[in-house]
Motif scaffolding. Structure first.
Motif, PDB file in Angstrom:
ATOM      1  N   TYR A  21       0.833  -1.193   0.000  1.00 49.13           N
ATOM      2  CA  TYR A  21       0.000   0.000   0.000  1.00 49.13           C
ATOM      3  C   TYR A  21       0.865   1.239   0.000  1.00 49.13           C
ATOM      4  CZ  TYR A  21      -3.889  -3.011   1.345  1.00 49.13           C
ATOM      5  OH  TYR A  21      -4.843  -3.987   1.370  1.00 49.13           O
ATOM      6  N   LYS A  22       0.277   2.348  -0.440  1.00 48.20           N
ATOM      7  CA  LYS A  22       0.925   3.654  -0.357  1.00 48.20           C
ATOM      8  C   LYS A  22      -0.057   4.625   0.275  1.00 48.20           C
ATOM      9  CE  LYS A  22       3.258   7.317  -2.811  1.00 48.20           C
ATOM     10  NZ  LYS A  22       3.797   7.802  -4.064  1.00 48.20           N
ATOM     11  N   CYS A  23       0.425   5.371   1.259  1.00 50.72           N
ATOM     12  CA  CYS A  23      -0.403   6.379   1.913  1.00 50.72           C
ATOM     13  C   CYS A  23      -0.467   7.612   1.018  1.00 50.72           C
ATOM     14  CB  CYS A  23       0.185   6.736   3.273  1.00 50.72           C
ATOM     15  SG  CYS A  23      -0.759   8.012   4.129  1.00 50.72           S
ATOM     16  N   LEU A  24      -1.665   8.084   0.740  1.00 46.49           N
ATOM     17  CA  LEU A  24      -1.835   9.256  -0.111  1.00 46.49           C
ATOM     18  C   LEU A  24      -1.651  10.565   0.658  1.00 46.49           C
ATOM     19  CD1 LEU A  24      -4.874   8.016  -2.220  1.00 46.49           C
ATOM     20  CD2 LEU A  24      -2.448   7.932  -2.800  1.00 46.49           C
ATOM     21  N   ASP A  25      -1.554  10.480   1.984  1.00 44.86           N
ATOM     22  CA  ASP A  25      -1.346  11.682   2.793  1.00 44.86           C
ATOM     23  C   ASP A  25       0.137  11.963   3.047  1.00 44.86           C
ATOM     24  OD1 ASP A  25      -4.055  12.214   2.929  1.00 44.86           O
ATOM     25  OD2 ASP A  25      -4.321  11.178   4.839  1.00 44.86           O
ATOM     26  N   CYS A  26       0.903  10.923   3.447  1.00 45.55           N
ATOM     27  CA  CYS A  26       2.313  11.168   3.782  1.00 45.55           C
ATOM     28  C   CYS A  26       3.287  10.512   2.805  1.00 45.55           C
ATOM     29  CB  CYS A  26       2.611  10.691   5.203  1.00 45.55           C
ATOM     30  SG  CYS A  26       2.660   8.901   5.430  1.00 45.55           S
ATOM     31  N   GLY A  27       2.791   9.652   1.886  1.00 40.05           N
ATOM     32  CA  GLY A  27       3.652   9.024   0.896  1.00 40.05           C
ATOM     33  C   GLY A  27       4.344   7.751   1.361  1.00 40.05           C
ATOM     34  N   ASN A  28       4.089   7.322   2.581  1.00 41.77           N
ATOM     35  CA  ASN A  28       4.715   6.115   3.120  1.00 41.77           C
ATOM     36  C   ASN A  28       4.247   4.885   2.343  1.00 41.77           C
ATOM     37  OD1 ASN A  28       6.149   4.433   4.907  1.00 41.77           O
ATOM     38  ND2 ASN A  28       4.364   4.202   6.213  1.00 41.77           N
ATOM     39  N   GLU A  29       5.191   4.004   1.991  1.00 41.21           N
ATOM     40  CA  GLU A  29       4.858   2.737   1.347  1.00 41.21           C
ATOM     41  C   GLU A  29       5.072   1.633   2.358  1.00 41.21           C
ATOM     42  OE1 GLU A  29       6.589   2.126  -2.473  1.00 41.21           O
ATOM     43  OE2 GLU A  29       6.003   4.104  -3.178  1.00 41.21           O
ATOM     44  N   PHE A  30       4.096   0.731   2.486  1.00 40.80           N
ATOM     45  CA  PHE A  30       4.152  -0.305   3.505  1.00 40.80           C
ATOM     46  C   PHE A  30       3.344  -1.513   3.079  1.00 40.80           C
ATOM     47  CE2 PHE A  30       0.574   2.447   4.239  1.00 40.80           C
ATOM     48  CZ  PHE A  30      -0.453   1.604   4.612  1.00 40.80           C
ATOM     49  N   LYS A  31       3.508  -2.616   3.819  1.00 41.43           N
ATOM     50  CA  LYS A  31       2.728  -3.829   3.593  1.00 41.43           C
ATOM     51  C   LYS A  31       1.653  -3.908   4.659  1.00 41.43           C
ATOM     52  CE  LYS A  31       6.371  -6.530   1.457  1.00 41.43           C
ATOM     53  NZ  LYS A  31       7.177  -7.755   1.552  1.00 41.43           N
ATOM     54  N   GLY A  32       0.480  -4.373   4.263  1.00 45.23           N
ATOM     55  CA  GLY A  32      -0.611  -4.491   5.214  1.00 45.23           C
ATOM     56  C   GLY A  32      -1.552  -5.601   4.822  1.00 45.23           C
ATOM     57  N   LEU A  33      -2.481  -5.890   5.714  1.00 43.22           N
ATOM     58  CA  LEU A  33      -3.495  -6.882   5.423  1.00 43.22           C
ATOM     59  C   LEU A  33      -4.749  -6.534   6.192  1.00 43.22           C
ATOM     60  CD1 LEU A  33      -3.641  -9.282   7.943  1.00 43.22           C
ATOM     61  CD2 LEU A  33      -1.333  -9.448   7.126  1.00 43.22           C
ATOM     62  N   GLY A  34      -5.862  -7.064   5.740  1.00 47.75           N
ATOM     63  CA  GLY A  34      -7.132  -6.791   6.388  1.00 47.75           C
ATOM     64  C   GLY A  34      -8.016  -5.926   5.523  1.00 47.75           C
ATOM     65  N   ARG A  35      -9.177  -5.627   6.056  1.00 44.02           N
ATOM     66  CA  ARG A  35     -10.155  -4.824   5.305  1.00 44.02           C
ATOM     67  C   ARG A  35      -9.924  -3.331   5.446  1.00 44.02           C
ATOM     68  NH1 ARG A  35     -15.522  -8.116   7.078  1.00 44.02           N
ATOM     69  NH2 ARG A  35     -14.871 -10.097   6.220  1.00 44.02           N
ATOM     70  N   LYS A  36      -9.534  -2.895   6.622  1.00 41.46           N
ATOM     71  CA  LYS A  36      -9.320  -1.463   6.856  1.00 41.46           C
ATOM     72  C   LYS A  36      -7.847  -1.236   7.173  1.00 41.46           C
ATOM     73  CE  LYS A  36     -11.202   2.458   9.333  1.00 41.46           C
ATOM     74  NZ  LYS A  36     -11.393   3.334   8.224  1.00 41.46           N
ATOM     75  N   VAL A  37      -7.084  -0.892   6.155  1.00 35.63           N
ATOM     76  CA  VAL A  37      -5.645  -0.707   6.299  1.00 35.63           C
ATOM     77  C   VAL A  37      -5.375   0.743   6.697  1.00 35.63           C
ATOM     78  CG1 VAL A  37      -3.436  -0.830   5.103  1.00 35.63           C
ATOM     79  CG2 VAL A  37      -5.215  -2.492   4.589  1.00 35.63           C
ATOM     80  N   ILE A  38      -4.516   0.921   7.682  1.00 33.57           N
ATOM     81  CA  ILE A  38      -4.157   2.251   8.176  1.00 33.57           C
ATOM     82  C   ILE A  38      -2.641   2.417   8.080  1.00 33.57           C
ATOM     83  CG2 ILE A  38      -4.121   3.741  10.216  1.00 33.57           C
ATOM     84  CD1 ILE A  38      -6.710   2.424  11.092  1.00 33.57           C
ATOM     85  N   CYS A  39      -2.200   3.570   7.627  1.00 29.46           N
ATOM     86  CA  CYS A  39      -0.774   3.867   7.503  1.00 29.46           C
ATOM     87  C   CYS A  39      -0.108   3.810   8.880  1.00 29.46           C
ATOM     88  CB  CYS A  39      -0.583   5.253   6.890  1.00 29.46           C
ATOM     89  SG  CYS A  39       1.145   5.780   6.817  1.00 29.46           S
ATOM     90  N   PRO A  40       0.957   3.023   9.008  1.00 27.49           N
ATOM     91  CA  PRO A  40       1.630   2.939  10.304  1.00 27.49           C
ATOM     92  C   PRO A  40       2.402   4.213  10.660  1.00 27.49           C
ATOM     93  CG  PRO A  40       2.809   1.648   8.670  1.00 27.49           C
ATOM     94  CD  PRO A  40       1.547   2.116   8.023  1.00 27.49           C
TER      95      PRO A  40
END
Length: 51
Positions: A21-40
């Motif tokens: 995933y990529k956060c559209l607010d801060c640009g952080n790229e990360f791996k996630g899982l689940g239905r509601k993914v939140i930028c760490p």
């Protein structure tokens, strides 16, 4: 580390089917899982799935 409500699960992130995933607010790229993914990094839910 403490646990309540049941046994601890020994899970490895390598074994789980994570998505990139990529956060559209801060640009952080990360791996996630689940239905509601939140930028760490910034806790935003404004994220997009990367291919």
């Amino acid at each position: 580390m403490c646990s309540s409500g049941g046994p601890m699960a020994d899970l490895s992130m390598k074994k789980l089917k994570t998505k990139k995933y990529k956060c559209l607010d801060c640009g952080n790229e990360f791996k996630g899982l689940g239905r509601k993914v939140i930028c760490p990094s910034c806790q935003s839910d404004n994220v997009e799935l990367r291919e």
